[in-house]
Design a protein around this motif. Structure first.
Motif, PDB file in Angstrom:
ATOM      1  N   THR A 149       1.466  -1.867  -6.336  1.00 54.18           N
ATOM      2  CA  THR A 149       0.893  -0.591  -6.052  1.00 54.18           C
ATOM      3  C   THR A 149      -0.855  -0.388  -5.908  1.00 54.18           C
ATOM      4  O   THR A 149      -0.197   0.134  -4.842  1.00 54.18           O
ATOM      5  N   GLU A 150      -1.698  -1.117  -6.459  1.00 48.74           N
ATOM      6  CA  GLU A 150      -2.970  -1.318  -5.761  1.00 48.74           C
ATOM      7  C   GLU A 150      -2.451  -1.809  -4.235  1.00 48.74           C
ATOM      8  O   GLU A 150      -3.664  -1.005  -3.491  1.00 48.74           O
ATOM      9  N   VAL A 151      -2.135  -2.833  -3.713  1.00 51.59           N
ATOM     10  CA  VAL A 151      -2.024  -3.479  -2.612  1.00 51.59           C
ATOM     11  C   VAL A 151      -1.062  -2.738  -1.823  1.00 51.59           C
ATOM     12  O   VAL A 151      -2.137  -2.403  -0.530  1.00 51.59           O
ATOM     13  N   GLU A 152      -0.206  -1.735  -2.498  1.00 54.80           N
ATOM     14  CA  GLU A 152       0.441  -0.349  -1.374  1.00 54.80           C
ATOM     15  C   GLU A 152      -0.685   0.716  -0.800  1.00 54.80           C
ATOM     16  O   GLU A 152      -0.795   1.525  -0.042  1.00 54.80           O
ATOM     17  N   ILE A 153      -1.177   0.878  -2.516  1.00 57.38           N
ATOM     18  CA  ILE A 153      -2.270   2.432  -1.519  1.00 57.38           C
ATOM     19  C   ILE A 153      -3.862   1.764  -0.836  1.00 57.38           C
ATOM     20  O   ILE A 153      -3.534   2.445   0.132  1.00 57.38           O
ATOM     21  N   GLN A 154      -3.782   0.168  -1.241  1.00 61.54           N
ATOM     22  CA  GLN A 154      -5.098  -0.011  -0.195  1.00 61.54           C
ATOM     23  C   GLN A 154      -4.812   0.414   1.066  1.00 61.54           C
ATOM     24  O   GLN A 154      -4.829   0.238   2.689  1.00 61.54           O
ATOM     25  N   GLN A 155      -2.834  -0.255   1.389  1.00 63.49           N
ATOM     26  CA  GLN A 155      -2.311  -1.006   2.746  1.00 63.49           C
ATOM     27  C   GLN A 155      -2.356   1.150   3.643  1.00 63.49           C
ATOM     28  O   GLN A 155      -3.127   0.975   4.593  1.00 63.49           O
ATOM     29  N   ALA A 156      -1.654   1.978   2.504  1.00 66.92           N
ATOM     30  CA  ALA A 156      -2.353   2.781   3.274  1.00 66.92           C
ATOM     31  C   ALA A 156      -3.189   4.550   3.189  1.00 66.92           C
ATOM     32  O   ALA A 156      -3.372   4.624   4.094  1.00 66.92           O
ATOM     33  N   LYS A 157      -4.288   3.900   2.282  1.00 64.39           N
ATOM     34  CA  LYS A 157      -5.513   3.889   2.989  1.00 64.39           C
ATOM     35  C   LYS A 157      -6.241   3.094   4.126  1.00 64.39           C
ATOM     36  O   LYS A 157      -6.319   4.280   5.051  1.00 64.39           O
ATOM     37  N   GLU A 158      -6.017   1.687   4.432  1.00 66.21           N
ATOM     38  CA  GLU A 158      -6.212   1.676   6.207  1.00 66.21           C
ATOM     39  C   GLU A 158      -4.780   1.706   7.055  1.00 66.21           C
ATOM     40  O   GLU A 158      -6.067   2.394   8.308  1.00 66.21           O
ATOM     41  N   MET A 159      -4.326   1.889   7.230  1.00 63.92           N
ATOM     42  CA  MET A 159      -2.779   3.319   7.780  1.00 63.92           C
ATOM     43  C   MET A 159      -3.870   4.316   8.160  1.00 63.92           C
ATOM     44  O   MET A 159      -3.909   4.756   9.552  1.00 63.92           O
ATOM     45  N   ALA A 160      -4.638   5.426   6.882  1.00 63.18           N
ATOM     46  CA  ALA A 160      -4.523   6.707   7.338  1.00 63.18           C
ATOM     47  C   ALA A 160      -6.106   6.479   7.819  1.00 63.18           C
ATOM     48  O   ALA A 160      -6.064   7.085   9.493  1.00 63.18           O
TER      49      ALA A 160
END
Length: 195
Positions: A149-160
């Motif tokens: 989940t932490e990796v997914e959140i980081q990826q979503a943050k980077e995409m945003a």
């Protein structure tokens, strides 16, 4: 036979063992309680030697590694440690050996029986000096889902952040183009008008 005042007598010794029996009962109750707590916990409880040999592991070990606890006993914990985290795991044990009063916490990746990676939050405590334990206690919790989940959140943050950067770049280019043409025209973008 023994004689007492010229009469044969039987010599009998009686010892009150009620305290010992009570202590045995209390010990068995504590063992049952410990077993129930460890067997019904999702957290791993393990006892290992300074070299990593497992002398006890709770049933949660089976949930994580897919191997029955009795098969893990006498095995070496480091056999399951991800090669990139081997030094980290060794450091955790060496730290609690060098500093017996220190509790050491690490996130260590392990391989399960299918060679999938499982991330364990491990907490080690040196109980080598405790005669009833005589091992290093490791409590562990599977945090693989949390790490994912932490990796997914980081990826979503980077995409945003990339989306915001691209939007800003687009708007700056549109404004620059508008100025270079000497005229501006309305563009509806995200409920805003660029004029």
């Amino acid at each position: 036979l023994i004689e007492f005042e010229n009469e044969p007598v039987v010599l009998t010794f009686i010892s009150d063992i009620s305290k010992r029996k009570n202590a045995e009962y209390i010990l068995k109750e504590h063992e049952k309680r410990f077993w129930v707590l460890t067997e019904n916990s999702s957290d791993i409880v393990a006892l290992v030697s300074p070299e990593g040999t497992i002398s006890f592991i709770s049933s949660a070990g089976e949930k994580i590694w897919g191997i029955a606890p009795e098969l893990l006993v006498s095995d070496n914990l480091f056999k399951y440690v991800h090669h990139d985290d081997y030094e980290l795991a060794m450091d955790m044990l060496n730290t609690v050996i060098r500093y017996p009063d220190v509790v050491c916490k690490r996130e260590i990746r392990f391989f399960d029986q299918h060679h999938s990676v499982v991330t364990i939050e491990a907490i080690a405590k040196n109980l080598l000096g405790n005669p009833s334990i005589g091992a290093i206690l490791i409590n562990g919790r599977d945090i693989s889902s949390r790490k994912k989940t932490e990796v997914e959140i980081q990826q979503a943050k980077e995409m945003a952040e990339e989306g915001t950067r691209l939007k800003s770049e687009f708007l700056a280019n549109a404004l620059s183009l508008c100025k270079s043409m000497g005229r501006c025209f309305p563009i509806r973008l995200f409920n805003f008008f660029l004029i």
